[in-house]
Enzyme design. Structure first.
Site, PDB file in Angstrom:
ATOM      1  N   ASP A 180       1.003  -0.778  -0.107  1.00  0.00           N
ATOM      2  CA  ASP A 180       0.170   0.088   0.380  1.00  0.00           C
ATOM      3  C   ASP A 180       1.008   1.221   0.069  1.00  0.00           C
ATOM      4  OD1 ASP A 180      -2.169   2.045   0.582  1.00  0.00           O
ATOM      5  OD2 ASP A 180      -3.215   0.227   1.042  1.00  0.00           O
ATOM      6  N   HIS A 255      -3.923   6.118   3.116  1.00  0.00           N
ATOM      7  CA  HIS A 255      -4.490   4.760   2.031  1.00  0.00           C
ATOM      8  C   HIS A 255      -3.624   3.705   2.598  1.00  0.00           C
ATOM      9  CE1 HIS A 255      -6.361   1.956  -0.158  1.00  0.00           C
ATOM     10  NE2 HIS A 255      -6.692   2.988  -1.126  1.00  0.00           N
ATOM     11  N   SER A 619     -11.282  -0.822  -2.100  1.00  0.00           N
ATOM     12  CA  SER A 619      -9.868  -0.462  -0.717  1.00  0.00           C
ATOM     13  C   SER A 619      -9.983  -1.387   0.740  1.00  0.00           C
ATOM     14  CB  SER A 619      -8.991   0.721  -0.680  1.00  0.00           C
ATOM     15  OG  SER A 619      -7.955   0.901  -1.917  1.00  0.00           O
TER      16      SER A 619
END
Length: 842
Positions: A180, A255, A619
Site C-alpha cells: 500500500d 490510504h 480498498s
C-alpha cells in the site's frame, strides 16, 4: 545490515536514474522504459532440480547435493544460496546481452518469480527477448489504490473474538502484510504498549524495519514488525517527489495507514475528529502483527515492477496474509488476464502458504468491471454497514432538507438568518458568475458585518471534487467572519457525485442533491427583500436551523452492494471473454469506514491533520476480510489459502439485517433509486460472516498444482506457464469449472456439463442433506442428495447441468448443504451462455 544495503541500492538507483535521464534527454530518438523480464529457470518457491544445477552447490562453496526428486526442495526462508545464484544469473545475462550499452537493473526477483526489472530502450528489450534463457518481457504498467463500528456489525466482540480469548488475543501470532502507501508508525493503532500481555514477534517472520529520516529508529515495535518501501521504477521515470512521497515506509497519503488499521489496528482507540468523539476503533484482528511494503505513492500511484518487488519481499519475510487494496489501471494484455507479473507472483505466494486478499476495484456497477482476476486471489467488493450519520436543514417554511456533514447543530429551537456569499461581498456588489466567490474560500472579499451571527451559504462545485477548493477552507472562512454555521448547496454541474460525511468543527450541512439544492435556493431567493429602484438587497428574509450530524444512526437496511463496487463476470482476456471463475468472491464493509489516518496524510483534504478518517471503496472492504482471515488462520493454522477462502465463502450471508435479500445499487446517479437483489456477479458468495467462518463445517480445497493445471488448460498457455513457474504443462489439464472452488461458474453451457466438487469435513461427524434451485434456463441435479461424512474425511459431489433453452443472459442458482449439527454451506451457481439440445430427452 539488510536495511543499509537496501538504502544504498536506492541511492544508486536514484543517482543512476538521474544520470540516465540526462543522457537520454540528449538523444531525442531514444525512449527508455521499465520492463519486467522473466527467465525460464524456476524461482526459489518452484525450485525443481534442473539439468546442470547440481554444480551450484560447489560454485558457492557448499557440499550439499541438490535434491533430484521431482518435487520442490524444502528451502527455508533463510536459505539465500539459490537466490544469490539467480541474482548472479540476472547480472551476467544483462552484461552479455547489453555489453557496452546503458541500462539500469532496478530489482532482481528470485523468490516468487525468476526475473528482473530493468530500465532499457525498446531495442534493448527486444535483444533480451531473443535470448533462449528469457521467457517473457513485459512493459511495466501502472496500478492504483482502489473502523469504529464494523467489528460490532460483523458480530466480532460477542463471537469470533470470544473464541480467540477476546480482543487481547484475536489474531495473535499472525502477520498481515500490506502492499500500500505505507504507514504512520506514530499512530496509537499501531502501538505495542497498550497490552498487559506479552506480545512477541512471531518466530517465522524475518523482515526488517527500514530506517530513514522520515522513519527513524524505533518506528517499528512488536505490533508493527516490518516496514520497507519500493520505488525504483517510479524513480527511473523521474516522477518520484521525495517531498510528497517520502523515500521511506512513511505514509504521506493516508490510504495505507487506513487499510492497515482496518485489518489489524489495536482495540479501543478513541476516534476524535474535528474535536468530536465518534467512538473507539478496532481492527478485525487487533492482536495480529503488521508488516508494511510501501509500493504506492500520493503523486502517481504505483507500478507493477515495484509491487512485484514488494510481494516478493513479503513472501521471503514470512507474512501469513497479504492485503492489496490496489488494482491495475488497465486489463492485462495477452492470452489471459491471469498471466501478468502481479498475479503470477501472487500464485507463487499462495504456493508458499500465504492467503492473498485483493480489492475488486471501484469501477462498478457495469458488468465485467472487476480488476482482480485470478482464482488463487480472494477478491472483495464493497458493501454498506448499518451505521449512517444523518444531518438535515430545517427551513423557515417548515421544509426539511436532508444532507450530510459530521457537524454539530445550531442552538436547539432557534432559527438563524441565511446569507449567500454572493450577496455579502465586501465591496457591496454581486457577482453571481464568479464560482470562486460562491465557494467561500477567501474571507477577505466577504463582508463580516453582514455575515456575523448568520448562516453563510456556499456552493459545492466541481472544484471541491477536484480538490481545488475544500470544505475545510470554507469553514475557516465562516469562523473568521463569525458566522454561526455554513450551508453548502450542490452546484448543478456536479452530477452523480456521492458525498461521504465530512467533519466540521462548527454547525454545517452539505445538501448532496441538486434537486434539493434548487428547493433550498428557491426559498432563499424568494425571501430576499430588494429595493424597488436599485434592486439592492435590503433584508435577508430566509431563516433555517441545522440539526447536526454527530450522532450515528444504526437503522439502515444493510448490507447493500455499493454502486462503485466492481462486478463480474470475471474477464478471462482483453476481449472480455468470460472465465469460469466467480468474481468477486465476497463483499464486506467498504462504505463510510472510520479508520486510522496518517498525521501527514493528504489523500482526503477534509481529514488533513486528523488522526482518523472516514473513507469509502473496495480498498476498505479488502482489509476487513484480511483481518477475518487472520482469525481463521489463528484457529486453523494448518489451513491452506484455499481452505481459508472456502471458510469465508461458504458461510457468507445472503440476507440483510431485515432478513430480505442483499440489494445491489445499479447506477452511479441516484443509486438507492436504482437497485435490485444482488447476484453472485455483484457479491460473490455473499457478505462476510466473521463468526460463521470460524466454524465452516466443510471446506473446498484447491492446491497449487490444480491452479497450474487450470492455467495449462488455457489455449496456447504452455510456454507462458513454463516462463513464470519453470514447470511444464502435462497432457491432461483442467478448465475453470474443474477447480475445487466453493462456487460453480459456467461461461458457456453447451447442452450439458457435469462438474465435480470435493468437500472435506473440518468439524465433527455430520450428516448432510443437499438442496438446490437451478439457474433460469438450466436444470440441475446433485449426487448424492444425502451423505454422512466423518471428521477429517472427504466427499465427492457431482453436479449435472442441462441447458433447457438458448440464452445469452446470465442466470443464477444455489446449492445448499445442510448439516444435522447446524452447519450450512452455500455454493452459488452462475451460468452465462446456454445452448440447448434440439433433441427432446425422455
Amino acid at each position: 545490515m539488510g536495511g543499509l544495503y537496501y538504502l544504498v541500492h536506492l541511492m544508486v538507483v536514484l543517482c543512476l536514474g538521474l544520470c540516465l535521464s540526462l543522457r537520454i534527454q540528449s538523444q531525442e530518438d531514444v525512449v527508455t522504459a521499465v520492463y519486467i523480464v522473466t527467465l525460464k529457470q524456476a524461482p526459489v518457491i518452484h525450485y525443481y532440480n534442473e539439468l546442470g544445477l547440481e554444480s551450484i552447490g560447489s560454485r558457492h562453496g557448499s557440499t550439499e547435493r541438490l535434491n533430484r526428486l521431482q518435487k520442490p526442495r524444502n528451502i527455508s526462508r533463510s536459505d539465500r544460496q539459490y537466490a544469490s545464484y539467480l541474482n548472479h544469473v540476472h547480472d551476467s545475462l544483462l552484461r552479455r546481452v547489453l555489453h557496452g550499452e546503458n541500462y539500469l537493473k532496478l530489482y532482481s526477483y528470485h523468490y516468487l518469480i525468476n526475473g528482473f526489472a530493468v530500465f532499457v530502450t525498446p531495442q534493448q528489450a527486444e535483444k533480451l527477448s531473443r535470448r533462449h534463457e528469457v521467457a517473457n518481457v513485459v512493459l511495466d504498467f501502472s496500478v492504483r489504490t482502489a473502523t469504529t463500528h464494523t467489528p460490532e456489525f460483523l458480530g466480532l466482540p460477542r463471537g469470533a473474538w470470544i473464541q480467540d480469548g477476546g480482543p487481547e488475543f484475536a489474531g495473535e501470532g499472525i502477520v498481515v502484510g500490506f502492499i500500500d502507501t505505507g504507514i504512520d508508525p506514530t499512530h496509537p493503532s499501531f502501538s505495542d504498549d497498550n497490552s498487559e500481555n506479552a506480545y512477541p514477534v512471531p518466530a517465522h517472520f524475518s523482515g526488517i524495519c527500514e530506517v530513514t529520516r522520515d522513519f527513524p529508529s524505533g518506528s517499528c515495535n512488536r505490533k508493527l514488525i516490518g516496514a520497507r518501501h519500493f520505488a525504483a521504477s517510479a524513480i527511473t521515470r523521474g516522477i518520484f517527489n521525495a517531498t510528497q512521497d517520502y523515500a521511506s515506509p512513511f505514509d504521506g497519503d493516508g490510504h495505507g495507514t487506513h487499510t492497515a488499521s482496518i485489518a489489524a489496528g489495536n482495540h479501543g482507540i478513541p476516534v476524535i475528529v474535528a474535536g468530536h468523539h465518534f467512538g473507539n476503533a478496532s481492527g478485525m484482528a487487533p492482536r495480529a502483527h503488521i508488516a508494511v511494503y510501501k509500493a504506492l505513492y500520493k503523486s502517481f500511484g504505483g507500478f507493477a515492477a515495484d509491487v512485484v518487488a514488494a510481494i516478493d519481499q513479503a513472501a521471503q519475510d514470512g507474512v501469513d496474509i497479504i492485503s492489496l487494496s490496489i488494482t491495475p489501471n488497465r486489463r492485462p494484455p495477452g492470452i489471459a488476464t491471469f498471466f501478468n507479473p502481479i498475479d503470477m507472483a501472487l500464485l507463487s505466494a499462495v504456493k508458499a502458504g500465504m492467503f492473498v486478499v485483493q480489492a475488486a476495484g471501484n469501477t462498478g456497477p457495469s458488468p465485467t468491471s472487476v480488476s482482480s482476476f485470478s482464482p488463487w486471489i480472494f477478491t472483495v467488493g464493497a458493501a454498506t454497514h448499518d451505521r449512517s450519520y444523518n444531518n438535515s436543514l430545517v427551513l423557515g417554511n417548515n421544509i426539511t432538507i436532508y444532507g450530510v456533514g459530521l457537524a454539530p447543530g445550531t442552538e436547539e429551537g432557534k432559527m438563524y438568518t441565511l446569507v449567500s456569499a454572493l450577496h455579502v461581498l465586501s465591496n457591496g456588489t454581486t457577482d453571481e458568475n464568479n464560482m470562486y466567490v460562491s465557494e467561500c474560500q477567501d474571507p477577505s472579499i466577504l463582508n463580516q458585518d453582514l455575515i456575523q451571527g448568520n448562516l453563510l451559504i456556499c456552493s459545492y462545485s466541481i472544484r471541491f471534487v477536484l480538490g481545488l477548493s475544500s470544505v475545510k477552507q470554507a469553514l475557516q472562512t465562516a469562523k473568521n467572519l463569525s458566522a454561526v454555521g455554513v450551508v453548502f448547496y450542490m452546484d448543478p454541474y456536479v452530477i452523480g457525485f456521492q458525498l461521504n460525511p465530512t467533519p466540521m468543527g462548527i454547525p454545517g450541512v452539505i445538501i448532496p442533491s441538486t434537486e434539493d439544492s434548487k428547493i433550498f435556493l428557491q426559498y432563499y431567493n424568494s425571501s430576499l427583500e430588494r429595493d424597488g429602484s436599485s434592486k439592492n438587497i435590503v433584508k435577508f428574509g430566509a431563516v433555517a436551523s441545522i440539526l447536526g450530524g454527530l450522532k450515528a444512526n444504526y437503522n439502515n437496511p444493510a448490507p447493500k452492494v455499493m454502486y462503485y463496487s466492481a462486478r463480474g463476470p470475471d474477464p478471462e482476456d482483453s476481449f472480455l471473454d468470460d472465465a469460469d471463475i466467480l468474481k468477486p468472491n465476497l463483499v464486506a464493509p467498504g462504505n463510510c469506514i472510520w479508520a486510522a489516518w496518517s498525521s501527514l496524510g493528504t489523500d482526503s483534504i477534509e481529514f488533513q491533520g486528523e488522526s482518523f478518517a472516514m473513507m469509502s471503496g473496495t480498498s476498505m472492504a479488502a482489509p476487513h476480510v484480511a483481518g477475518v482471515a487472520a482469525l481463521i488462520k489463528q484457529k486453523f493454522p494448518g489451513f491452506s489459502p484455499s481452505a481459508i477462502g472456502s471458510a469465508l465463502s461458504t458461510t457468507a450471508s445472503l440476507y440483510d439485517r431485515t432478513s430480505g435479500p442483499i440489494m445491489a445499487q445499479r447506477a452511479y446517479t441516484n443509486p438507492d433509486l436504482n437497485q435490485s437483489p444482488a447476484t453472485p456477479f455483484d457479491m460473490g458468495n455473499g457478505f462476510v460472516n466473521a463468526n460463521a467462518s470460524l466454524d465452516p463445517g466443510l471446506i473446498f480445497d484447491s492446491s497449487f498444482d490444480e491452479f497450474l493445471s487450470f492455467l495449462c488448460g488455457i489455449n496456447g498457455s504452455a510456454p507462458v506457464v513454463l516462463n513464470y513457474t519453470g514447470q511444464s504443462c502435462g497432457v491432461s489439464n483442467m478448465n475453470g469449472t474443474d477447480l475445487n472452488l466453493p462456487s460453480i461458474t459456467i461461461a458457456k453451457l453447451n447442452q450439458s456439463k457435469a462438474v465435480q466438487r470435493i468437500v472435506t469435513n473440518v468439524a465433527g461427524n455430520e450428516t448432510y442433506s443437499v438442496d438446490w434451485f437451478a439457474p433460469y434456463g438450466v436444470s440441475v441435479s446433485v449426487i448424492p442428495s444425502h451423505f454422512f461424512i466423518a471428521s477429517g474425511q472427504t466427499q465427492a459431489l457431482m453436479v449435472v447441468f442441462n441447458a433447457t433453452l438458448n440464452s445469452t443472459t446470465a442466470s443464477f442458482g444455489m446449492i445448499g448443504l445442510f448439516g444435522n449439527q447446524g452447519h450450512v454451506i452455500n455454493i452459488p451457481l452462475s451460468v452465462i451462455f446456454k445452448i440447448s439440445s434440439n433433441i427432446t430427452n425422455s
